[in-house]
Design a protein around this motif. Sequence first.
Motif, PDB file in Angstrom:
ATOM      1  N   ASN A  59       0.830  -1.212   0.000  1.00 49.41           N
ATOM      2  CA  ASN A  59       0.000   0.000   0.000  1.00 49.41           C
ATOM      3  C   ASN A  59       0.860   1.255   0.000  1.00 49.41           C
ATOM      4  O   ASN A  59       0.364   2.348   0.266  1.00 49.41           O
ATOM      5  N   ILE A  60       2.150   1.083  -0.259  1.00 45.40           N
ATOM      6  CA  ILE A  60       3.018   2.266  -0.335  1.00 45.40           C
ATOM      7  C   ILE A  60       2.728   2.971  -1.661  1.00 45.40           C
ATOM      8  O   ILE A  60       2.723   2.327  -2.710  1.00 45.40           O
ATOM      9  N   CYS A  61       2.439   4.272  -1.605  1.00 47.15           N
ATOM     10  CA  CYS A  61       2.061   4.959  -2.837  1.00 47.15           C
ATOM     11  C   CYS A  61       2.620   6.368  -2.866  1.00 47.15           C
ATOM     12  O   CYS A  61       2.517   7.114  -1.895  1.00 47.15           O
ATOM     13  N   GLY A  62       3.196   6.710  -4.008  1.00 42.41           N
ATOM     14  CA  GLY A  62       3.780   8.038  -4.165  1.00 42.41           C
ATOM     15  C   GLY A  62       2.771   9.056  -4.664  1.00 42.41           C
ATOM     16  O   GLY A  62       3.105  10.236  -4.825  1.00 42.41           O
ATOM     17  N   ARG A  71      -3.754   7.047  -0.335  1.00 41.47           N
ATOM     18  CA  ARG A  71      -2.940   8.102  -0.963  1.00 41.47           C
ATOM     19  C   ARG A  71      -1.730   8.402  -0.094  1.00 41.47           C
ATOM     20  O   ARG A  71      -1.805   8.346   1.143  1.00 41.47           O
ATOM     21  N   GLY A  72      -0.606   8.712  -0.752  1.00 39.96           N
ATOM     22  CA  GLY A  72       0.636   8.948  -0.018  1.00 39.96           C
ATOM     23  C   GLY A  72       0.470   9.937   1.131  1.00 39.96           C
ATOM     24  O   GLY A  72       1.090   9.791   2.189  1.00 39.96           O
ATOM     25  N   GLY A  73      -0.380  10.946   0.922  1.00 44.71           N
ATOM     26  CA  GLY A  73      -0.551  11.999   1.935  1.00 44.71           C
ATOM     27  C   GLY A  73      -1.335  11.569   3.164  1.00 44.71           C
ATOM     28  O   GLY A  73      -1.402  12.325   4.138  1.00 44.71           O
ATOM     29  N   ASN A  74      -1.919  10.397   3.154  1.00 42.44           N
ATOM     30  CA  ASN A  74      -2.681   9.962   4.329  1.00 42.44           C
ATOM     31  C   ASN A  74      -1.730   9.342   5.359  1.00 42.44           C
ATOM     32  O   ASN A  74      -1.306   8.188   5.231  1.00 42.44           O
ATOM     33  N   LYS A  75      -1.427  10.141   6.376  1.00 39.35           N
ATOM     34  CA  LYS A  75      -0.424   9.705   7.365  1.00 39.35           C
ATOM     35  C   LYS A  75      -0.990   8.681   8.349  1.00 39.35           C
ATOM     36  O   LYS A  75      -0.263   8.116   9.164  1.00 39.35           O
ATOM     37  N   ASN A  76      -2.289   8.444   8.306  1.00 36.27           N
ATOM     38  CA  ASN A  76      -2.880   7.475   9.242  1.00 36.27           C
ATOM     39  C   ASN A  76      -2.706   6.029   8.794  1.00 36.27           C
ATOM     40  O   ASN A  76      -3.086   5.111   9.511  1.00 36.27           O
ATOM     41  N   VAL A  77      -2.195   5.860   7.578  1.00 37.00           N
ATOM     42  CA  VAL A  77      -2.104   4.497   7.042  1.00 37.00           C
ATOM     43  C   VAL A  77      -0.789   3.853   7.447  1.00 37.00           C
ATOM     44  O   VAL A  77       0.283   4.454   7.311  1.00 37.00           O
ATOM     45  N   PRO A 234     -18.351   1.037  -8.087  1.00 36.50           N
ATOM     46  CA  PRO A 234     -18.869   2.265  -7.495  1.00 36.50           C
ATOM     47  C   PRO A 234     -17.798   3.022  -6.720  1.00 36.50           C
ATOM     48  O   PRO A 234     -16.921   2.413  -6.103  1.00 36.50           O
ATOM     49  N   TYR A 235     -17.876   4.312  -6.770  1.00 29.05           N
ATOM     50  CA  TYR A 235     -17.048   5.166  -5.911  1.00 29.05           C
ATOM     51  C   TYR A 235     -17.622   5.101  -4.496  1.00 29.05           C
ATOM     52  O   TYR A 235     -18.840   5.182  -4.306  1.00 29.05           O
ATOM     53  N   ILE A 236     -16.743   4.889  -3.537  1.00 33.53           N
ATOM     54  CA  ILE A 236     -17.170   4.862  -2.128  1.00 33.53           C
ATOM     55  C   ILE A 236     -16.308   5.876  -1.372  1.00 33.53           C
ATOM     56  O   ILE A 236     -15.073   5.758  -1.356  1.00 33.53           O
ATOM     57  N   GLU A 237     -16.941   6.856  -0.760  1.00 28.73           N
ATOM     58  CA  GLU A 237     -16.180   7.926  -0.127  1.00 28.73           C
ATOM     59  C   GLU A 237     -15.368   7.416   1.070  1.00 28.73           C
ATOM     60  O   GLU A 237     -15.782   6.493   1.760  1.00 28.73           O
ATOM     61  N   HIS A 238     -14.230   8.041   1.268  1.00 28.68           N
ATOM     62  CA  HIS A 238     -13.346   7.697   2.384  1.00 28.68           C
ATOM     63  C   HIS A 238     -13.085   8.984   3.154  1.00 28.68           C
ATOM     64  O   HIS A 238     -12.677   9.989   2.563  1.00 28.68           O
ATOM     65  N   SER A 239     -13.289   8.927   4.459  1.00 30.04           N
ATOM     66  CA  SER A 239     -13.259  10.176   5.246  1.00 30.04           C
ATOM     67  C   SER A 239     -11.884  10.838   5.279  1.00 30.04           C
ATOM     68  O   SER A 239     -11.783  12.037   5.513  1.00 30.04           O
ATOM     69  N   ASP A 313      -5.032  -2.412   6.256  1.00 29.89           N
ATOM     70  CA  ASP A 313      -4.160  -1.346   5.745  1.00 29.89           C
ATOM     71  C   ASP A 313      -4.411  -1.036   4.278  1.00 29.89           C
ATOM     72  O   ASP A 313      -3.773  -0.154   3.714  1.00 29.89           O
ATOM     73  N   TYR A 314      -5.314  -1.788   3.642  1.00 28.52           N
ATOM     74  CA  TYR A 314      -5.532  -1.568   2.206  1.00 28.52           C
ATOM     75  C   TYR A 314      -6.935  -1.037   1.975  1.00 28.52           C
ATOM     76  O   TYR A 314      -7.705  -1.573   1.191  1.00 28.52           O
ATOM     77  N   HIS A 315      -7.257   0.013   2.706  1.00 31.55           N
ATOM     78  CA  HIS A 315      -8.587   0.604   2.562  1.00 31.55           C
ATOM     79  C   HIS A 315      -8.555   1.718   1.532  1.00 31.55           C
ATOM     80  O   HIS A 315      -8.261   2.856   1.854  1.00 31.55           O
ATOM     81  N   LEU A 316      -8.885   1.380   0.285  1.00 34.81           N
ATOM     82  CA  LEU A 316      -8.992   2.426  -0.741  1.00 34.81           C
ATOM     83  C   LEU A 316     -10.216   3.263  -0.435  1.00 34.81           C
ATOM     84  O   LEU A 316     -10.280   4.444  -0.678  1.00 34.81           O
ATOM     85  N   TYR A 317     -11.242   2.596   0.119  1.00 33.86           N
ATOM     86  CA  TYR A 317     -12.495   3.246   0.474  1.00 33.86           C
ATOM     87  C   TYR A 317     -12.946   2.634   1.797  1.00 33.86           C
ATOM     88  O   TYR A 317     -12.416   1.615   2.232  1.00 33.86           O
ATOM     89  N   LYS A 318     -13.947   3.229   2.410  1.00 32.02           N
ATOM     90  CA  LYS A 318     -14.444   2.690   3.673  1.00 32.02           C
ATOM     91  C   LYS A 318     -15.358   1.490   3.393  1.00 32.02           C
ATOM     92  O   LYS A 318     -15.859   1.331   2.278  1.00 32.02           O
ATOM     93  N   ASN A 319     -15.566   0.684   4.383  1.00 33.86           N
ATOM     94  CA  ASN A 319     -16.440  -0.502   4.282  1.00 33.86           C
ATOM     95  C   ASN A 319     -15.882  -1.595   3.411  1.00 33.86           C
ATOM     96  O   ASN A 319     -16.595  -2.468   3.001  1.00 33.86           O
ATOM     97  N   LYS A 320     -14.629  -1.483   3.056  1.00 37.15           N
ATOM     98  CA  LYS A 320     -14.066  -2.572   2.261  1.00 37.15           C
ATOM     99  C   LYS A 320     -14.246  -3.838   3.091  1.00 37.15           C
ATOM    100  O   LYS A 320     -13.971  -3.841   4.278  1.00 37.15           O
TER     101      LYS A 320
END
Length: 362
Positions: A59-62, A71-77, A234-239, A313-320
């Motif tokens: 899940n490492i992403c630039g 996304r790389g900018g999400n420091k919670n991952v 479907p697009y699923i929003e992620h907070s 750790d591989y939550h592209l979207y919520k509810n995965k």
Amino acid sequence: MNAKLESVLNKSILEKEDLVYLLSLGGKDEKRLFEKAYEIKAKYVGRKTYFRGLIEYSNICGKNCYYCGIRGGNKNVHRYELTDDEVMKAVKYALDHNWGSVVMQAGERSDKQFTDRITRILKKIKSYSANPPGITLSLGEQSEEVFQDWFDAGAHRYLLRIESSTKSLYEKIHPNNAAHSFETRLENLKRLQRLNYQTGTGVMIGMPFQTLEHLADDLLFMRDFDIDMCGMGPYIEHSETPLYQYKDQLMPIEDRFRLALRMIAVLRIVMKDVNIASATALQAIHPQGREMALKAGANVIMPNLTPVKYHEDYHLYKNKPTVNEETDLYIQNLEKNIQDAGDVVGYGEWGDPKHYFVRSSK
Ligand code: 5AD
Ligand code: SF4
């Protein structure tokens, strides 16, 4: 019977307005659309579902796509990368169960350490057994040399979603910089096709700012580009993403789900012999979502073979779905649902898209 619907379904070439019409159907008409798509699937690619063991390698992403939870900018991952042994264990599971192919997916990285490691792993997978699996990669944009190295090492399919074929929409859902350029994405897709990969793309459905016209254009894009495979969901929003601020503008999640099924059905009608994957995001909304997509024209399912400890750790979207799901029992259940849907599982076959062979012989 709806005479207009029947006349559109019988047209040999669908125009944009026909596509918008089909995408807007509901109730009985929608049911008819799914039946027609399933008929075409049965006729052109068979009532068969192929399993691809999905390996979420890292899940490492630039990059910093505005919709994506990792996304790389999400420091919670918490970031991870599988060991060779973990990859090979997943490959062994797929081979032991007679699944024809595996998919290696990860966040985007282009450093040499990463690209060389993938090359090594590909060679390892290919030499592991006398009957090696087909390998699909989904590792983002890369140079021509890297794509070629991976092809030479044994990968022969590549998924790179265009996300939206409308440049202005693409630019709204990505940062405005060179790493997220629409033109580069397109160039990468062309590169893959030129290198003779079985080339797949796809879009997210029900994103903020997206209309049925955009989605109709996406289908026309896939047809004009002559893709071999498609994965769309479907697009699923992620907070923890920038697009989350538009969550109140989205259509209800069940509507996004139905619209995604209609996109699959219409694509099947437009491009009869391609492979269409039933996206995992469908299952995140509806427990049987992936099987429902098979009834609407999809013919590939990618059960997750990533070690369970990394699922969180591989939550592209919520509810995965994060259940320790792809256990033997789960797979048996999936198989049963596939049979109930009217399909058989294509065991022991790579399950390449028929379209690829027709296209390359042109
Ligand atoms: N909802 C649905 N799909 C998503 N993806 C990324 N983020 C989301 C989201 N929030 C999809 C993108 C990407 C693929 C790996 O996952 O289409 O190409
Ligand atoms: Fe990275 Fe892919 Fe997510 Fe974009 S969609 S941030 S490239 S993992």
